[in-house]
Design an enzyme around this catalytic site. Structure first.
Site, PDB file in Angstrom:
ATOM      1  N   ARG A 181      13.219   1.319   0.488  1.00  0.00           N
ATOM      2  CA  ARG A 181      12.884   2.376  -0.474  1.00  0.00           C
ATOM      3  C   ARG A 181      11.807   3.284   0.102  1.00  0.00           C
ATOM      4  NH1 ARG A 181      11.624  -0.809  -5.922  1.00  0.00           N
ATOM      5  NH2 ARG A 181      11.097   1.295  -6.669  1.00  0.00           N
ATOM      6  N   CYS A 240       3.441   2.082  -6.218  1.00  0.00           N
ATOM      7  CA  CYS A 240       4.699   1.321  -6.109  1.00  0.00           C
ATOM      8  C   CYS A 240       5.770   2.119  -6.845  1.00  0.00           C
ATOM      9  CB  CYS A 240       4.536  -0.084  -6.689  1.00  0.00           C
ATOM     10  SG  CYS A 240       4.083  -0.111  -8.432  1.00  0.00           S
TER      11      CYS A 240
END
Length: 284
Positions: A181, A240
């Site tokens: 990611r 995050c």
């Protein structure tokens, strides 16, 4: 040695479960995408630690925000805690399923709003079950708690702060998402977000810091941060997907005695949703 007050063992908690100054909170939460196949409320009702109300991170977020899991306003949080029966002067023990995914966020929120003593149950629910310790089922209804919000630990950074630091330096931005990611190789689990990362950020995937629902030993944690280019002597901002697993990084840093650490609460849920912010995508 990691800071012993961050964690308590299942054995210790089993011995102290009925102490007047101990209160346990169930802070389990589903990773994004799993809410389609699982019902966390039903799982909580099916089995939880005795007298542990459900600290629902999803419900305890700011629902006026467009972004997931943003911190609620202080007074809203205090009212919710009182309704759950939580007392701010007790030693609060939070736990999750046993993956150390969401308990750190609950630990961080409680400390942020001024609770002095908060620990995480090492190994979480899975470890408790493994030790064959007692569970209860059904809702937990406690008398109204006494909870006043105070200025606590845990600094929050906003998008403007992070943009400035990304551009000019002054702190390290650590991204706790998985490497694929971070590099923009796969779609985000939340629809509508761009792929990639904040320019200048470093990648320390949260799950590399964890084993069996507890932090890895201090020497291993230090080695991981070092390997990823993090200087523990310099200020750090953790980010995050939605501000939950970034706290695993904060917890690991706290266990190593690192002080100057803040949370970018908006995280990729905010940054990746905005087209006016710069991103780096290695896959393009």
């Amino acid at each position: 040695m990691t800071n012993p007050s961050l964690f308590v063992s299942a054995e210790w908690l089993a011995e102290h479960l009925n102490d007047d100054n101990i209160q346990v909170l169930d802070a389990r939460m589903l990773p994004p995408g799993q809410e389609k196949t699982r019902d966390v409320q039903a799982e909580y009702l099916a089995g939880h630690l005795p007298n542990a109300p459900f600290f629902d991170i999803e419900a305890l977020s700011d629902h006026t925000s467009a972004y997931p899991h943003m911190l609620p306003r202080a007074e809203t949080f205090a009212v919710a805690m009182r309704e759950l029966g939580v007392n701010d002067d007790k030693h609060l023990i939070v736990y999750d399923e046993g993956n150390l995914f969401s308990a750190p966020r609950a630990w961080w929120m409680l400390r942020h709003f001024g609770v002095k003593q908060v620990s995480i149950l090492a190994g979480g629910l899975a470890g408790w079950k493994q030790a064959q310790l007692p569970l209860a089922s059904g809702p937990v209804n406690l008398a109204e708690g006494e909870f006043a919000v105070d200025h606590g630990e845990g600094e929050v950074k906003r998008v403007t702060d992070v943009l400035l630091i990304s551009h000019e330096g002054g702190a390290q931005i650590i991204d706790a998402r998985a490497a694929n990611r971070f590099h923009g190789e796969v779609d985000e689990p939340r629809p509508g977000l761009r792929r990639g990362r904040i320019p200048g950020s470093l990648n320390v995937p949260w799950n590399t810091l964890v084993t069996e629902g507890r932090l890895k030993p201090a020497a291993e944690l230090q080695a991981i941060f070092h390997q990823q280019g993090v200087d523990l002597a310099q200020p750090i901002i953790a980010s995050c997907g939605s501000g939950v697993t970034a706290v695993v990084v904060i917890l690991a840093l706290t266990s190593l005695g690192v002080k100057n650490v803040a949370l970018y609460d908006g995280s990729w849920g905010e940054w990746g949703a905005r087209n006016d912010l710069p991103i780096v995508n290695d896959a393009e």
